[in-house]
Design a protein around this motif. Structure first.
Motif, PDB file in Angstrom:
ATOM      1  N   LEU A  19       0.676  -1.262  -0.265  1.00 37.33           N
ATOM      2  CA  LEU A  19       0.093   0.369   0.070  1.00 37.33           C
ATOM      3  C   LEU A  19       0.669   1.354  -0.520  1.00 37.33           C
ATOM      4  O   LEU A  19       0.607   2.296  -0.741  1.00 37.33           O
ATOM      5  CB  LEU A  19      -0.389  -0.041   1.045  1.00 37.33           C
ATOM      6  N   MET A  20       2.099   1.173   0.802  1.00 39.93           N
ATOM      7  CA  MET A  20       2.935   2.585   1.449  1.00 39.93           C
ATOM      8  C   MET A  20       3.194   2.888  -0.329  1.00 39.93           C
ATOM      9  O   MET A  20       3.285   3.927  -0.998  1.00 39.93           O
ATOM     10  CB  MET A  20       3.707   2.721   2.088  1.00 39.93           C
ATOM     11  N   GLY A  21       4.208   1.666  -1.113  1.00 43.36           N
ATOM     12  CA  GLY A  21       4.567   1.726  -2.171  1.00 43.36           C
ATOM     13  C   GLY A  21       3.258   2.791  -3.402  1.00 43.36           C
ATOM     14  O   GLY A  21       4.208   2.834  -4.292  1.00 43.36           O
ATOM     15  N   GLU A  22       2.423   1.906  -3.243  1.00 43.81           N
ATOM     16  CA  GLU A  22       1.786   2.409  -4.653  1.00 43.81           C
ATOM     17  C   GLU A  22       1.096   3.293  -4.037  1.00 43.81           C
ATOM     18  O   GLU A  22       1.067   4.526  -5.191  1.00 43.81           O
ATOM     19  CB  GLU A  22      -0.093   1.925  -4.257  1.00 43.81           C
ATOM     20  N   ARG A  23       0.573   3.897  -3.132  1.00 46.92           N
ATOM     21  CA  ARG A  23       0.846   5.839  -2.909  1.00 46.92           C
ATOM     22  C   ARG A  23       2.495   6.882  -2.797  1.00 46.92           C
ATOM     23  O   ARG A  23       1.942   7.433  -3.659  1.00 46.92           O
ATOM     24  CB  ARG A  23       0.574   5.888  -1.138  1.00 46.92           C
ATOM     25  N   MET A  24       2.945   6.227  -2.246  1.00 45.38           N
ATOM     26  CA  MET A  24       4.394   6.448  -3.056  1.00 45.38           C
ATOM     27  C   MET A  24       4.925   7.012  -4.302  1.00 45.38           C
ATOM     28  O   MET A  24       5.072   8.030  -4.973  1.00 45.38           O
ATOM     29  CB  MET A  24       6.369   6.601  -2.276  1.00 45.38           C
ATOM     30  N   ALA A  25       4.195   5.786  -5.189  1.00 43.35           N
ATOM     31  CA  ALA A  25       4.571   6.187  -6.482  1.00 43.35           C
ATOM     32  C   ALA A  25       3.698   7.208  -7.190  1.00 43.35           C
ATOM     33  O   ALA A  25       4.257   7.811  -8.512  1.00 43.35           O
ATOM     34  CB  ALA A  25       3.569   4.562  -7.273  1.00 43.35           C
ATOM     35  N   HIS A  26       2.820   7.422  -6.616  1.00 40.25           N
ATOM     36  CA  HIS A  26       1.814   8.923  -6.800  1.00 40.25           C
ATOM     37  C   HIS A  26       2.106  10.361  -5.730  1.00 40.25           C
ATOM     38  O   HIS A  26       1.357  10.609  -6.332  1.00 40.25           O
ATOM     39  CB  HIS A  26       0.481   8.459  -7.256  1.00 40.25           C
ATOM     40  N   ALA A  27       2.944   9.732  -5.325  1.00 42.84           N
ATOM     41  CA  ALA A  27       3.221  11.278  -4.271  1.00 42.84           C
ATOM     42  C   ALA A  27       4.115  12.409  -5.082  1.00 42.84           C
ATOM     43  O   ALA A  27       5.257  11.644  -6.379  1.00 42.84           O
ATOM     44  CB  ALA A  27       4.054  10.166  -3.129  1.00 42.84           C
ATOM     45  N   ARG A  28       4.420  13.065  -4.807  1.00 39.16           N
ATOM     46  CA  ARG A  28       5.830  14.078  -4.996  1.00 39.16           C
ATOM     47  C   ARG A  28       6.140  14.755  -4.037  1.00 39.16           C
ATOM     48  O   ARG A  28       7.534  14.732  -4.114  1.00 39.16           O
ATOM     49  CB  ARG A  28       4.693  15.499  -5.538  1.00 39.16           C
ATOM     50  N   ARG A  29       5.789  14.762  -3.084  1.00 35.70           N
ATOM     51  CA  ARG A  29       6.188  14.955  -1.962  1.00 35.70           C
ATOM     52  C   ARG A  29       6.068  14.130  -0.193  1.00 35.70           C
ATOM     53  O   ARG A  29       4.713  14.172  -0.306  1.00 35.70           O
ATOM     54  CB  ARG A  29       5.892  16.720  -1.472  1.00 35.70           C
ATOM     55  N   ALA A  30       6.620  13.712   0.427  1.00 36.46           N
ATOM     56  CA  ALA A  30       6.310  12.644   0.994  1.00 36.46           C
ATOM     57  C   ALA A  30       7.376  12.382   1.907  1.00 36.46           C
ATOM     58  O   ALA A  30       9.215  12.667   2.548  1.00 36.46           O
ATOM     59  CB  ALA A  30       6.284  10.981   0.220  1.00 36.46           C
ATOM     60  N   LEU A  31       6.800  12.067   3.246  1.00 34.87           N
ATOM     61  CA  LEU A  31       7.905  12.137   4.649  1.00 34.87           C
ATOM     62  C   LEU A  31       7.426  10.550   5.344  1.00 34.87           C
ATOM     63  O   LEU A  31       6.159   9.751   5.547  1.00 34.87           O
ATOM     64  CB  LEU A  31       7.445  13.003   5.571  1.00 34.87           C
TER      65      LEU A  31
END
Length: 260
Positions: A49-61
Motif C-alpha cells: 500500500l505504501m509503495g503504491e501511494r509513494m509512486a503517485h506522491a510528489r513530496r513524501a515523509l
C-alpha cells in the motif's frame, strides 16, 4: 545441541541468554528471527500500500523510519523524500540505506515538533510509530494530502508482557475508535480503518530476549539481568510445552487533510 537447518544451536538456558543478549538490535530488520520466531502478517499488506501511494506522491515523509528498511522497499520514490528517526544508530542506518533514493533523514524524537514547514508533504506515512503526533502530521500535510500508517494496537503482545511483568492494564490509546477520534480531532478525515490480531510464536528464549531488546515498548526498561528469573521460567515453559504463543495487534489507518 540442536541441529536446525544444518547449524548447531545452543539449548541450555545460559547459552541461549548469552546468544540473545549479543544479537545487534539496530534497525527494523527481523531476518534474524527466521526459524526462531514467527508472526502472521496483516491482510492489507502495508508495504505494498505504501509503495503504491509513494509512486503517485510528489513530496513524501516517513515518520519514525527506523533504519529505513520498509521505506527502502518502495519501487518508485517521489521527487522529494524525507524521513525522521529519533534513535541515532537507526538514523545513521537510514541515511546510508536511503541515500540512493535522494532522501533526507532528520534526527527527531518521537515527541518533538517536526522540522518541516506547514503543508510540506502530500503524503505522510509511518509503520509502527511509538507515538503519533497527530497535530504535527496534520500541520505538515498539504490540503488534500494523505496520512497512511500501520500502528500497534492496544494490548499487542500482552501475553509476553504478562510473562515478564504480570498482568498489565490494556491502554485505550491505540484502540481503533480512539485512533479515529484522535485523527478527527487533528482535522483529518479517516477514509480507512482496520484492525487485526496476529498469531506470534517464540521457539526459544533467545528469540524472546532479542524481541524484547528490539521492541522496547513491550517491556519498558527490559534487561536480561532484571528479568532473569522470568526468562528462566519462560524458557522452562517453552522446553516443556513448545513455542510460546502471543498475539500482536495491528491497526491500519488512512486519513486525508480536507482540501480547502
Amino acid at each position: 545441541m540442536r541441529i536446525d537447518g544444518g547449524h548447531t544451536r545452543p539449548v541450555t538456558f545460559e547459552d541461549l541468554v548469552a546468544e540473545g543478549a549479543a544479537v545487534p538490535v539496530e534497525g527494523w530488520d527481523f531476518s534474524w528471527f527466521a526459524g526462531r520466531a514467527t508472526e502472521e502478517r496483516p491482510s492489507w499488506g502495508y508495504a505494498k500500500l505504501m509503495g503504491e501511494r509513494m509512486a503517485h506522491a510528489r513530496r513524501a515523509l516517513d515518520l519514525q523510519t527506523g533504519g529505513g528498511e520498509v521505506l527502502a522497499g518502495i519501487p518508485k520514490p517521489p521527487p522529494v523524500l524525507a524521513a525522521t528517526e529519533g534513535w541515532p544508530p537507526n538514523a545513521a542506518l537510514a541515511r546510508r540505506r536511503l541515500a540512493p533514493f535522494g532522501a533526507t533523514v532528520a534526527e527527531v524524537g518521537e515527541n518533538d515538533p517536526l522540522p518541516f514547514a506547514d503543508g510540506s508533504f502530500d503524503l505522510v506515512v509511518s509503520r509502527h510509530p511509538v507515538t503519533v503526533p497527530w497535530q504535527e502530521i496534520a500541520r505538515v500535510l498539504a490540503p488534500g494530502g494523505t496520512y497512511l500508517s500501520q500502528q500497534i494496537g492496544s494490548g499487542s503482545v500482552r501475553e509476553l508482557a504478562a510473562a515478564m511483568m504480570g498482568s498489565q492494564p490494556v491502554t485505550e490509546a491505540q484502540r481503533p475508535e480512539r485512533i479515529r477520534a484522535d485523527a478527527t480531532a487533528a482535522g483529518l478525515m479517516v477514509v480507512d480503518l482496520r484492525a487485526e490480531a496476529l498469531r506470534m510464536e517464540f521457539f526459544d528464549i533467545a528469540a524472546v530476549i532479542v524481541f524484547l531488546r528490539k521492541v522496547i515498548w513491550t517491556v519498558p526498561g527490559f534487561t536480561v539481568d532484571a528479568y532473569r528469573d522470568q526468562l528462566r521460567a519462560l524458557h522452562e515453559r517453552i522446553e516443556r510445552n513448545g513455542p510460546f504463543i502471543a498475539h500482536s495487534q495491528r491497526v491500519l489507518i488512512e486519513a486525508v487533510r480536507p482540501a480547502g
